[in-house]
Each structure stands twice: as structure tokens, then as C-alpha cells.
Scaffold this active site. Structure first.
Site, PDB file in Angstrom:
ATOM      1  N   HIS A  97       0.826  -1.212   0.000  1.00 10.97           N
ATOM      2  CA  HIS A  97       0.000   0.000   0.000  1.00 10.97           C
ATOM      3  C   HIS A  97       0.854   1.253   0.000  1.00 10.97           C
ATOM      4  O   HIS A  97       1.947   1.295   0.582  1.00 10.97           O
ATOM      5  CB  HIS A  97      -1.008  -0.012   1.158  1.00 10.97           C
ATOM      6  CG  HIS A  97      -0.452   0.142   2.526  1.00 10.97           C
ATOM      7  ND1 HIS A  97      -0.180   1.371   3.104  1.00 10.97           N
ATOM      8  CD2 HIS A  97      -0.112  -0.786   3.454  1.00 10.97           C
ATOM      9  CE1 HIS A  97       0.271   1.185   4.323  1.00 10.97           C
ATOM     10  NE2 HIS A  97       0.335  -0.099   4.555  1.00 10.97           N
ATOM     11  N   ASP A 117       6.085   1.338   7.005  1.00 13.82           N
ATOM     12  CA  ASP A 117       4.663   1.104   6.739  1.00 13.82           C
ATOM     13  C   ASP A 117       4.100   2.150   5.780  1.00 13.82           C
ATOM     14  O   ASP A 117       3.589   3.196   6.219  1.00 13.82           O
ATOM     15  CB  ASP A 117       3.885   1.125   8.076  1.00 13.82           C
ATOM     16  CG  ASP A 117       2.442   0.693   7.893  1.00 13.82           C
ATOM     17  OD1 ASP A 117       1.653   0.921   8.834  1.00 13.82           O
ATOM     18  OD2 ASP A 117       2.101   0.157   6.824  1.00 13.82           O
ATOM     19  N   GLU A 151      -5.124   1.960   2.410  1.00 15.16           N
ATOM     20  CA  GLU A 151      -5.109   0.721   3.204  1.00 15.16           C
ATOM     21  C   GLU A 151      -5.341   1.034   4.675  1.00 15.16           C
ATOM     22  O   GLU A 151      -6.036   0.324   5.391  1.00 15.16           O
ATOM     23  CB  GLU A 151      -3.764   0.010   3.034  1.00 15.16           C
ATOM     24  CG  GLU A 151      -3.657  -1.333   3.757  1.00 15.16           C
ATOM     25  CD  GLU A 151      -3.219  -1.230   5.214  1.00 15.16           C
ATOM     26  OE1 GLU A 151      -2.764  -0.149   5.637  1.00 15.16           O
ATOM     27  OE2 GLU A 151      -3.356  -2.224   5.950  1.00 15.16           O
ATOM     28  N   GLU A 152      -4.777   2.138   5.140  1.00 15.84           N
ATOM     29  CA  GLU A 152      -4.771   2.450   6.577  1.00 15.84           C
ATOM     30  C   GLU A 152      -6.156   2.786   7.138  1.00 15.84           C
ATOM     31  O   GLU A 152      -6.339   2.818   8.355  1.00 15.84           O
ATOM     32  CB  GLU A 152      -3.811   3.626   6.857  1.00 15.84           C
ATOM     33  CG  GLU A 152      -2.376   3.373   6.457  1.00 15.84           C
ATOM     34  CD  GLU A 152      -1.628   2.440   7.386  1.00 15.84           C
ATOM     35  OE1 GLU A 152      -2.267   1.812   8.259  1.00 15.84           O
ATOM     36  OE2 GLU A 152      -0.401   2.333   7.257  1.00 15.84           O
ATOM     37  N   ASP A 179       3.622  -5.688   3.176  1.00 17.52           N
ATOM     38  CA  ASP A 179       3.333  -4.530   4.029  1.00 17.52           C
ATOM     39  C   ASP A 179       4.253  -4.636   5.244  1.00 17.52           C
ATOM     40  O   ASP A 179       4.078  -5.502   6.096  1.00 17.52           O
ATOM     41  CB  ASP A 179       1.861  -4.548   4.462  1.00 17.52           C
ATOM     42  CG  ASP A 179       1.484  -3.324   5.287  1.00 17.52           C
ATOM     43  OD1 ASP A 179       0.306  -3.224   5.689  1.00 17.52           O
ATOM     44  OD2 ASP A 179       2.372  -2.472   5.541  1.00 17.52           O
ATOM     45  N   HIS A 256       2.837   4.375  12.123  1.00 18.19           N
ATOM     46  CA  HIS A 256       1.733   5.329  12.391  1.00 18.19           C
ATOM     47  C   HIS A 256       2.179   6.488  13.278  1.00 18.19           C
ATOM     48  O   HIS A 256       1.353   7.129  13.933  1.00 18.19           O
ATOM     49  CB  HIS A 256       0.518   4.613  12.982  1.00 18.19           C
ATOM     50  CG  HIS A 256       0.006   3.493  12.148  1.00 18.19           C
ATOM     51  ND1 HIS A 256      -1.082   2.727  12.481  1.00 18.19           N
ATOM     52  CD2 HIS A 256       0.436   2.997  10.962  1.00 18.19           C
ATOM     53  CE1 HIS A 256      -1.309   1.811  11.562  1.00 18.19           C
ATOM     54  NE2 HIS A 256      -0.385   1.952  10.627  1.00 18.19           N
TER      55      HIS A 256
HETATM   56  N1  LIG Z   1      -2.284  -3.124  10.953  1.00 16.97           N
HETATM   57  C1  LIG Z   1      -1.134  -3.046  10.127  1.00 16.97           C
HETATM   58  C2  LIG Z   1       0.141  -3.135  10.884  1.00 16.97           C
HETATM   59  C3  LIG Z   1       0.471  -4.498  11.217  1.00 16.97           C
HETATM   60  C4  LIG Z   1       0.522  -5.457  10.216  1.00 16.97           C
HETATM   61  C5  LIG Z   1       0.894  -6.754  10.562  1.00 16.97           C
HETATM   62  C6  LIG Z   1       1.215  -7.030  11.873  1.00 16.97           C
HETATM   63  I1  LIG Z   1       1.810  -8.887  12.391  1.00 16.97           I
HETATM   64  C7  LIG Z   1       1.152  -6.070  12.866  1.00 16.97           C
HETATM   65  C8  LIG Z   1       0.772  -4.781  12.522  1.00 16.97           C
HETATM   66  C9  LIG Z   1      -1.073  -1.741   9.422  1.00 16.97           C
HETATM   67  O1  LIG Z   1      -1.059  -0.694  10.010  1.00 16.97           O
HETATM   68  N2  LIG Z   1      -0.955  -1.848   8.123  1.00 16.97           N
HETATM   69  O2  LIG Z   1      -0.845  -0.698   7.426  1.00 16.97           O
HETATM   70 ZN   LIG Z   2      -0.231   0.808   8.892  1.00 20.84          ZN
HETATM   71 ZN   LIG Z   3       0.785  -1.179   6.272  1.00 21.27          ZN
END
Ligand SMILES: N[C@H](Cc1ccc(I)cc1)C(=O)NO
Ligand SMILES: [Zn+2]
Ligand SMILES: [Zn+2]
Length: 288
Positions: A97, A117, A151-152, A179, A256
Site C-alpha cells: 500500500h 509502513d 489501506e490504513e 506490508d 503510524h
Molecule cells: N495493521 C497493520 C500493521 C500491522 C501489520 C501486521 C502485523 I503482524 C502487525 C501490525 C497496518 O497498520 N498496516 O498498514
Molecule cells: Zn499501517
Molecule cells: Zn501497512
């Protein structure tokens, strides 16, 4: 029956992956003020990726780049398509993303670098794409690279695209999601997530790692919720896999926040490069 029989093609591509180029892409994407799905910067990020992928596609009549518009927000998803030769209606999809977010709320001027991220995932995909196109290989099935918007805020870009594929009855052979690929918080190299993914395809991905990345260690874990865009495809019946940077308890603590930077990912891209190598192996083996 997931066969692994493209060694002559894949080995040189895996060897051609350059950590330095992945680092460069993470650096440039995380330099954008934010990549939030409603800001001008978020729109800019989508256009930047589209331009970078289009440059890689130059000179290839079988390769095209498009942006997938989402009516209810301004940030577009980016899709690069490599037309298949003998089975063009079957799609092999690799995604990540392109948006970023701050947990406390994101505005036009927020600083949300999103280096891990998910600039890391986009950078891993871009390097996999680069070596794939540089090889001149023309796959039997269609290969698509996707940089999803929004995505977020609920996997909204990938959900719209997956719903469109389902509505159009498109055949999807398999989906790989990247990701967070660069923060090395765990003791193993690659962690295959087992929820919202396909067990059979995950076994294939594990065998790809054993075949092409024999020095790396692979483990598994669970998110416990729909933690990235793979869930958009899985929930619509498509085989999906999600190789991730660490076990659940040791993923980047900076995500984040304004501190999700390359510096806080160790100022390296060696970890992300593992996922670029796995991605190119996945693409070429599954598309032939
Ligand atoms: N929720 C996901 C972050 C995320 C993804 C996988 C794991 I394991 C822990 C945390 C996110 O913010 N993706 O953008
Ligand atoms: Zn994220
Ligand atoms: Zn992510």
C-alpha cells in the site's frame, strides 16, 4: 500443485536485486510529507509511483501502467500490468500500500513518513519489478504489481479493486502482499502469516524461500485480524499470502508515527531485499 521449475530464469533475477535501490525508493517515498489518502501529498505519492513504474516499463509494448480511481477519495491506486503470453486471462498479483497515516489523526500538513509502513513494501515490489523487466522475460500468465491507496483506513483501495475483479469474473491465480518488510524486530528472516491467507499457497511460498533463499530462516505467525490488503483478496475467495518482517510482537514500534523513518529501520534495506527476492520468485514461478 504449485511447481517450482523456473530456476534458470529466477536465480539470475534474485541475484540482481540491489539493496541500494530499495533504500533509495524508501528514502524518496518517506521524504514526502505524508501519503495520507485525502491529502495533496497522498495524491502526489500515487503519481510519483505511477511515474517511477512507467519509467521501468518504457520500451515494453506488453507492459502498461494505470491508476485506479476511487470516487470517494482523491488518492488513486497504481497498477502495472505485464501481459501474459499464453494465459493472459490468469492474473498473478503482487501488492503493497502506498498510503501512510498518523495514529492521532492525519491532516494536509502532518508528517507521516511511513518508511516501514509501507514504503518498504512498495520499495521491495519496485525492485522486484525492476529486475523482472530488466530480464526481458515474458510470462505466460499476466503479472500485475499494485500499489493500493487507502489501506490504513480500512483496506479500502484493495477492497475496491478485489471487488471489481470479482464482479468482472477475473481469474486470479494468486496474490502476494508486502506490508512492512524492512524493520528487523524478530530473530527469523521471513514470517508467513497464516490467518486471512491460503495454506496451500503459503506452503508454496515457504518452498520458494527454501529453493531461492536457502540461507534465510522462515517462520509463521498470526495477526488475529485483517491486518493488511491480503485480507481484501482472501475474503473474496482468492489465494493470498502475506510474508512479513517479524513475529507479531516484534514489528516496528514506530508505525503510524512521525518516527517511522529509514533511520529507525536501521538505515538499511537488507531486510526489505529478502522480500524483493521472494517476490520475484513468486511472480515468475506462479506466472509460468
Ligand atoms: N495493521 C497493520 C500493521 C500491522 C501489520 C501486521 C502485523 I503482524 C502487525 C501490525 C497496518 O497498520 N498496516 O498498514
Ligand atoms: Zn499501517
Ligand atoms: Zn501497512
Amino acid at each position: 500443485t504449485y511447481l517450482i521449475n523456473q530456476q534458470a530464469l529466477v536465480q539470475p533475477m534474485v541475484a540482481a536485486v540491489q539493496d541500494s535501490l530499495i533504500l533509495q525508493t524508501i528514502d524518496s517515498l518517506s521524504a514526502i510529507q505524508n501519503r495520507y489518502y485525502t491529502t495533496s501529498h497522498g495524491v502526489n505519492a500515487s503519481n510519483t509511483i505511477a511515474a517511477q513504474w512507467a519509467a521501468l516499463a518504457a520500451g515494453r509494448s506488453d507492459v502498461s501502467v494505470s491508476q485506479f480511481s476511487h470516487p470517494s477519495w482523491p488518492q488513486k491506486s497504481v497498477i502495472l500490468t505485464i501481459q501474459g503470453t499464453t494465459k493472459p486471462k490468469q492474473h498473478v498479483i503482487l501488492g503493497g500500500h502506498l498510503d501512510s497515516i498518523l495514529s492521532g489523526g492525519t491532516t494536509e500538513t502532518s508528517r507521516a513518513p511511513g518508511a516501514d509502513d509501507d514504503a518498504s513494501g512498495i520499495a521491495s515490489l519496485t525492485e522486484a519489478l525492476r529486475v523482472l523487466l530488466a530480464s526481458g522475460h515474458r510470462p505466460q500468465r499476466t503479472i500485475q504489481f499494485m500499489a493500493y491507496a487507502a489501506e490504513e483506513v480500512g483496506l479500502r483501495g484493495s477492497s475496491a479493486i478485489a471487488a471489481d475483479y470479482l464482479a468482472k469474473g477475473r481469474k486470479v491465480t494468486g496474490v502476494l502482499q508486502l506490508d512492512m518488510t524492512n524493520y528487523k524486530g524478530g530473530t527469523r528472516d521471513i514470517y508467513l502469516y497464516t490467518d486471512y491467507t491460503s495454506a496451500a499457497q503459503n506452503d508454496f511460498v515457504a518452498r520458494l524461500a527454501a529453493t531461492y533463499l536457502p540461507d534465510l530462516t522462515v517462520s509463521t505467525d498470526r495477526c488475529g485480524y485483517a491486518c493488511s490488503d491480503h485480507a481484501s483478496w482472501f475474503n473474496r475467495g482468492y489465494p493470498a499470502s502475506f510474508p512479513f518482517e517479524s513475529d507479531f510482537n516484534h514489528h516496528s514500534p514506530f508505525i503510524h508515527t512521525t518516527n517511522d523513518t529509514l533511520a529507525n529501520s536501521g538505515n538499511q534495506a537488507a531486510h526489505a531485499a529478502k522480500f524483493a527476492r521472494l517476490a520475484v520468485a513468486f511472480a515468475v514461478e506462479l506466472a509460468n
